[in-house]
Design a protein around this motif. Structure first.
Motif, PDB file in Angstrom:
ATOM      1  N   SER A  37       0.891  -1.198  -0.022  1.00  0.00           N
ATOM      2  CA  SER A  37      -0.103   0.004   0.079  1.00  0.00           C
ATOM      3  C   SER A  37       0.938   1.268  -0.141  1.00  0.00           C
ATOM      4  O   SER A  37       0.558   2.124  -0.582  1.00  0.00           O
ATOM      5  CB  SER A  37      -1.022  -0.004   1.048  1.00  0.00           C
ATOM      6  OG  SER A  37      -1.663   0.926   1.304  1.00  0.00           O
ATOM      7  N   PHE A  38       1.886   1.292   0.787  1.00  0.00           N
ATOM      8  CA  PHE A  38       2.785   2.532   0.885  1.00  0.00           C
ATOM      9  C   PHE A  38       3.561   2.559  -0.598  1.00  0.00           C
ATOM     10  O   PHE A  38       3.672   3.863  -1.136  1.00  0.00           O
ATOM     11  CB  PHE A  38       3.856   1.889   1.945  1.00  0.00           C
ATOM     12  CG  PHE A  38       4.946   3.048   2.000  1.00  0.00           C
ATOM     13  CD1 PHE A  38       5.018   4.334   2.364  1.00  0.00           C
ATOM     14  CD2 PHE A  38       6.386   2.766   1.693  1.00  0.00           C
ATOM     15  CE1 PHE A  38       6.096   5.199   2.404  1.00  0.00           C
ATOM     16  CE2 PHE A  38       7.553   3.627   1.625  1.00  0.00           C
ATOM     17  CZ  PHE A  38       7.222   4.799   2.018  1.00  0.00           C
ATOM     18  N   TYR A  39       4.027   1.522  -1.160  1.00  0.00           N
ATOM     19  CA  TYR A  39       4.495   1.467  -2.416  1.00  0.00           C
ATOM     20  C   TYR A  39       3.748   2.344  -3.503  1.00  0.00           C
ATOM     21  O   TYR A  39       4.402   3.113  -4.254  1.00  0.00           O
ATOM     22  CB  TYR A  39       4.820   0.224  -2.864  1.00  0.00           C
ATOM     23  CG  TYR A  39       5.599   0.032  -4.148  1.00  0.00           C
ATOM     24  CD1 TYR A  39       7.100   0.389  -4.436  1.00  0.00           C
ATOM     25  CD2 TYR A  39       5.161   0.023  -5.507  1.00  0.00           C
ATOM     26  CE1 TYR A  39       7.865   0.151  -5.514  1.00  0.00           C
ATOM     27  CE2 TYR A  39       5.544   0.055  -6.691  1.00  0.00           C
ATOM     28  CZ  TYR A  39       7.172   0.101  -6.838  1.00  0.00           C
ATOM     29  OH  TYR A  39       7.700   0.197  -7.910  1.00  0.00           O
ATOM     30  N   PHE A  40       2.550   2.126  -3.396  1.00  0.00           N
ATOM     31  CA  PHE A  40       1.701   2.877  -4.432  1.00  0.00           C
ATOM     32  C   PHE A  40       1.040   4.091  -4.005  1.00  0.00           C
ATOM     33  O   PHE A  40       0.123   4.594  -4.836  1.00  0.00           O
ATOM     34  CB  PHE A  40       0.296   1.735  -4.726  1.00  0.00           C
ATOM     35  CG  PHE A  40       1.029   0.645  -5.787  1.00  0.00           C
ATOM     36  CD1 PHE A  40       1.508   0.802  -7.143  1.00  0.00           C
ATOM     37  CD2 PHE A  40       1.183  -0.663  -5.305  1.00  0.00           C
ATOM     38  CE1 PHE A  40       1.920  -0.209  -7.835  1.00  0.00           C
ATOM     39  CE2 PHE A  40       1.737  -1.726  -5.832  1.00  0.00           C
ATOM     40  CZ  PHE A  40       2.123  -1.628  -7.263  1.00  0.00           C
ATOM     41  N   VAL A  41       1.249   4.377  -2.775  1.00  0.00           N
ATOM     42  CA  VAL A  41       0.651   5.756  -2.251  1.00  0.00           C
ATOM     43  C   VAL A  41       1.090   6.903  -3.345  1.00  0.00           C
ATOM     44  O   VAL A  41       2.286   7.062  -3.681  1.00  0.00           O
ATOM     45  CB  VAL A  41       1.057   6.098  -0.781  1.00  0.00           C
ATOM     46  CG1 VAL A  41       2.321   6.193  -0.828  1.00  0.00           C
ATOM     47  CG2 VAL A  41       0.089   7.059  -0.238  1.00  0.00           C
ATOM     48  N   GLY A  42       0.171   7.733  -3.601  1.00  0.00           N
ATOM     49  CA  GLY A  42       0.460   8.838  -4.657  1.00  0.00           C
ATOM     50  C   GLY A  42       0.509   8.701  -6.003  1.00  0.00           C
ATOM     51  O   GLY A  42       0.654   9.660  -6.881  1.00  0.00           O
ATOM     52  N   VAL A  43       0.144   7.689  -6.434  1.00  0.00           N
ATOM     53  CA  VAL A  43       0.381   7.241  -7.702  1.00  0.00           C
ATOM     54  C   VAL A  43      -0.664   8.120  -8.703  1.00  0.00           C
ATOM     55  O   VAL A  43      -0.212   8.715  -9.696  1.00  0.00           O
ATOM     56  CB  VAL A  43       0.118   5.837  -8.113  1.00  0.00           C
ATOM     57  CG1 VAL A  43       0.143   5.539  -9.628  1.00  0.00           C
ATOM     58  CG2 VAL A  43       1.301   4.872  -7.525  1.00  0.00           C
ATOM     59  N   ILE A  44      -1.700   8.267  -8.455  1.00  0.00           N
ATOM     60  CA  ILE A  44      -2.772   9.085  -8.965  1.00  0.00           C
ATOM     61  C   ILE A  44      -2.493  10.586  -8.713  1.00  0.00           C
ATOM     62  O   ILE A  44      -2.478  11.270  -9.845  1.00  0.00           O
ATOM     63  CB  ILE A  44      -4.146   8.841  -8.374  1.00  0.00           C
ATOM     64  CG1 ILE A  44      -4.425   7.129  -8.879  1.00  0.00           C
ATOM     65  CG2 ILE A  44      -5.200   9.948  -9.016  1.00  0.00           C
ATOM     66  CD1 ILE A  44      -4.798   7.275 -10.229  1.00  0.00           C
ATOM     67  N   GLU A  45      -2.188  10.753  -7.430  1.00  0.00           N
ATOM     68  CA  GLU A  45      -1.680  12.348  -7.289  1.00  0.00           C
ATOM     69  C   GLU A  45      -0.694  12.901  -8.118  1.00  0.00           C
ATOM     70  O   GLU A  45      -0.550  13.921  -8.768  1.00  0.00           O
ATOM     71  CB  GLU A  45      -1.605  12.549  -5.695  1.00  0.00           C
ATOM     72  CG  GLU A  45      -1.850  13.677  -5.323  1.00  0.00           C
ATOM     73  CD  GLU A  45      -1.775  13.848  -3.599  1.00  0.00           C
ATOM     74  OE1 GLU A  45      -2.743  14.152  -2.984  1.00  0.00           O
ATOM     75  OE2 GLU A  45      -0.725  13.787  -3.155  1.00  0.00           O
ATOM     76  N   ASP A  46       0.550  11.813  -8.098  1.00  0.00           N
ATOM     77  CA  ASP A  46       1.556  12.354  -9.193  1.00  0.00           C
ATOM     78  C   ASP A  46       1.082  12.548 -10.517  1.00  0.00           C
ATOM     79  O   ASP A  46       1.628  13.530 -11.360  1.00  0.00           O
ATOM     80  CB  ASP A  46       2.453  11.324  -9.189  1.00  0.00           C
ATOM     81  CG  ASP A  46       3.285  11.123  -7.912  1.00  0.00           C
ATOM     82  OD1 ASP A  46       3.130  12.051  -6.911  1.00  0.00           O
ATOM     83  OD2 ASP A  46       4.054  10.075  -7.536  1.00  0.00           O
ATOM     84  N   TYR A  47       0.206  12.067 -11.017  1.00  0.00           N
ATOM     85  CA  TYR A  47      -0.447  12.055 -12.449  1.00  0.00           C
ATOM     86  C   TYR A  47      -1.249  13.530 -12.559  1.00  0.00           C
ATOM     87  O   TYR A  47      -1.145  14.052 -13.493  1.00  0.00           O
ATOM     88  CB  TYR A  47      -1.245  10.884 -12.705  1.00  0.00           C
ATOM     89  CG  TYR A  47      -0.461   9.849 -13.829  1.00  0.00           C
ATOM     90  CD1 TYR A  47      -0.235  10.334 -15.028  1.00  0.00           C
ATOM     91  CD2 TYR A  47       0.129   9.056 -13.131  1.00  0.00           C
ATOM     92  CE1 TYR A  47       0.515   9.444 -15.722  1.00  0.00           C
ATOM     93  CE2 TYR A  47       0.909   8.232 -13.920  1.00  0.00           C
ATOM     94  CZ  TYR A  47       1.002   8.268 -15.398  1.00  0.00           C
ATOM     95  OH  TYR A  47       1.728   7.627 -15.995  1.00  0.00           O
ATOM     96  N   LEU A  48      -1.820  13.952 -11.372  1.00  0.00           N
ATOM     97  CA  LEU A  48      -2.592  14.969 -11.330  1.00  0.00           C
ATOM     98  C   LEU A  48      -1.998  16.313 -10.951  1.00  0.00           C
ATOM     99  O   LEU A  48      -2.867  17.373 -10.842  1.00  0.00           O
ATOM    100  CB  LEU A  48      -4.001  14.748 -10.723  1.00  0.00           C
ATOM    101  CG  LEU A  48      -4.680  13.418 -11.029  1.00  0.00           C
ATOM    102  CD1 LEU A  48      -5.924  13.289 -10.274  1.00  0.00           C
ATOM    103  CD2 LEU A  48      -5.186  13.620 -12.557  1.00  0.00           C
ATOM    104  N   SER A  49      -0.838  16.340 -10.747  1.00  0.00           N
ATOM    105  CA  SER A  49      -0.240  17.532 -10.278  1.00  0.00           C
ATOM    106  C   SER A  49       1.117  17.452 -10.820  1.00  0.00           C
ATOM    107  O   SER A  49       1.858  16.566 -11.061  1.00  0.00           O
ATOM    108  CB  SER A  49      -0.192  17.742  -8.897  1.00  0.00           C
ATOM    109  OG  SER A  49       0.488  16.726  -8.134  1.00  0.00           O
ATOM    110  N   GLY A  50       1.851  18.559 -10.776  1.00  0.00           N
ATOM    111  CA  GLY A  50       3.335  19.014 -11.167  1.00  0.00           C
ATOM    112  C   GLY A  50       3.784  18.355 -12.495  1.00  0.00           C
ATOM    113  O   GLY A  50       3.235  18.674 -13.450  1.00  0.00           O
TER     114      GLY A  50
END
Lengths: 238, 213
Positions: A57-70
């Motif tokens: 779960s920790f490994y995949f945290v932020g996968v979507i957020e990374d795509y939707l910002s910066g």
């Protein structure tokens, strides 16, 4: 955090948890990782097993957020089709998940060999069945986490998913204890990854029926993919 | 070449209307300058045209195709918008090379040429995290143009760039215009807009006003 740092953390945590898992279970089963801890073990020991999932779960945290910002925005506008992007991303997650789960299994076997734990007889059929149900369950949980990331912050999504995983297993343990309400296990999906507790492969017990579990998980995964695609189409990207 | 049409476009965020009933046509081969106070809706309008926000009502059409219905984003789009950044652990060339792999329409020469055009050295191995603010901005511009876009959306493109650099960027944008790109620039820099823009538009409280040709 860079991917290789995350992978290194998974390696360290997997080694520690393998050692712990091997220590709490006397009659060692090489499939313990994919089947979960048996029913006779005190539920208080379950957190050791849960940590395997926490790593993933920790490994995949932020996968979507990374795509939707910066930087993700520069990638996303070049992909023209958001539905295709979601499908590609979820496929990539599935491939990476298989790699991580296999990696964890190798570490577990390696630790069991160096700690001289005897390995029970190998059954390919049981291995495949355990692997399929385990990977589908974990994939479903990770997809829930990714879907939640479209609505709330990545850390909150991870927290909600992990609370669901832990509480499902605890409530599941309670149901086993009172020997009632097994039908509710179908709502407590993380229990499916614990074949040793749910006796999912044993058709003669109270039995969670394996084919219906696979159908249920597949339907929910399809539903999550559909909702994710619909949500990302209308999601504002800032 | 991209013709962009906004029809009755409105956007509400948290009950506040940030874009109000915008109707406008952006023709290809022209540079449009957008100016207005902070929070007037300039960046939001660029996001709307880029497909990054979903309209509360109305549509954006790109060459007759409806955004969010016929496509998720305008094809051949180059963009500089706030809060985007390149990967700090890589050099200029590697950064653009990674992006180029998505659509495979730009060659290594295209990448090097773009980096050179913005006044950076394409062969330098200096990582982006060591770049000055101005160098990062130059690289952002290279990122926006290296795939020869039909539609260029630029939010404050000359921010943090020195005087000589500004001249280079202006020449570069005029070249993009000659190639037929539709260019929309949001800027506080009135000199930029007066030198570059064929048409100047003003944003105020989410409304778009035609200013001058």
């Amino acid at each position: 955090m860079k991917i290789d740092t995350k992978f290194f953390l998974i390696f360290i945590m997997s080694a520690v948890f393998s050692w712990q898992l091997l220590n709490i279970w006397e009659s060692h089963d090489y499939l313990a990782l994919y089947k979960g801890l048996p029913l006779y073990l005190d539920y208080i020991k379950i957190p050791v097993y849960y940590f395997w999932f926490a790593c993933i779960s920790f490994y995949f945290v932020g996968v979507i957020e990374d795509y939707l910002s910066g930087y993700g925005v520069l990638l996303i506008v070049r992909n023209y089709s958001l539905p295709k992007l979601v499908l590609r991303l979820f496929s990539k997650v599935f491939i990476e998940l298989n790699a991580i789960v296999s990696f964890q299994f190798v570490i577990y076997i390696f630790i069991s060999v160096i700690t001289k734990k005897s390995i029970l007889e190998f059954s390919m059929i049981e291995f495949i069945k355990s692997y399929i149900i385990y990977i589908l369950t974990i994939y479903l949980l990770i997809l829930i986490q990714l879907l939640l990331e479209m609505y709330v912050k990545a850390q909150v999504a991870m927290l909600i998913t992990n609370v669901y995983a832990v509480s499902s297993i605890l409530i599941g343990s309670m149901l086993f204890e009172i020997e009632k309400g097994y039908i509710f296990l179908y709502l407590l999906i993380p229990n499916f990854a614990m074949a040793a507790r749910t006796t999912i492969f044993n058709q003669n017990s109270f039995s969670i029926y394996l084919p219906s579990v696979i159908v249920l998980i597949s339907i929910i995964i399809s539903g999550i993919i559909f909702v994710s695609i619909e949500k990302i189409k209308i999601k504002d990207i800032f | 070449m991209s013709k962009v049409i906004l029809e009755n476009y409105s956007k509400k965020i948290n009950k506040k209307e940030v874009l109000k009933n915008i109707n406008y046509t952006f023709d290809s081969g022209k540079i449009y300058g957008l100016f207005g106070r902070n929070g007037s809706g300039k960046t939001m309008l660029l996001r709307a045209i880029a497909g990054l926000i979903y309209p509360t009502s109305g549509v954006v059409k790109i060459d007759g195709k409806i955004l969010h219905k016929d496509m998720s984003f305008p094809p051949k789009l180059g963009i500089i918008i706030e809060n985007t950044h390149l990967l700090p652990q890589y050099d200029s060339f590697t950064n653009l090379k990674i992006l180029s792999k998505i659509n495979n329409i730009a060659t290594d020469d295209d990448i090097k040429q773009s980096i050179k055009q913005v006044g950076l050295d394409p062969d330098s191995r200096l990582k982006v995290k060591k770049f000055s603010l101005g160098m990062k901005q130059r690289l952002s511009i290279a990122q926006a143009i290296f795939e020869k876009p039909d539609l260029l959306l630029l939010d404050e493109p000359t921010n943090a760039i020195d005087e000589k650099g500004v001249e280079e960027i202006r020449t570069l944008l005029l070249n993009q215009k000659k190639l037929g790109a539709t260019i929309i620039i949001a800027s506080h820099n009135k000199e930029d807009l007066s030198v570059l823009a064929d048409i100047t538009l003003k944003m105020d409280e989410g409304k778009l006003f035609y200013e001058q040709a």
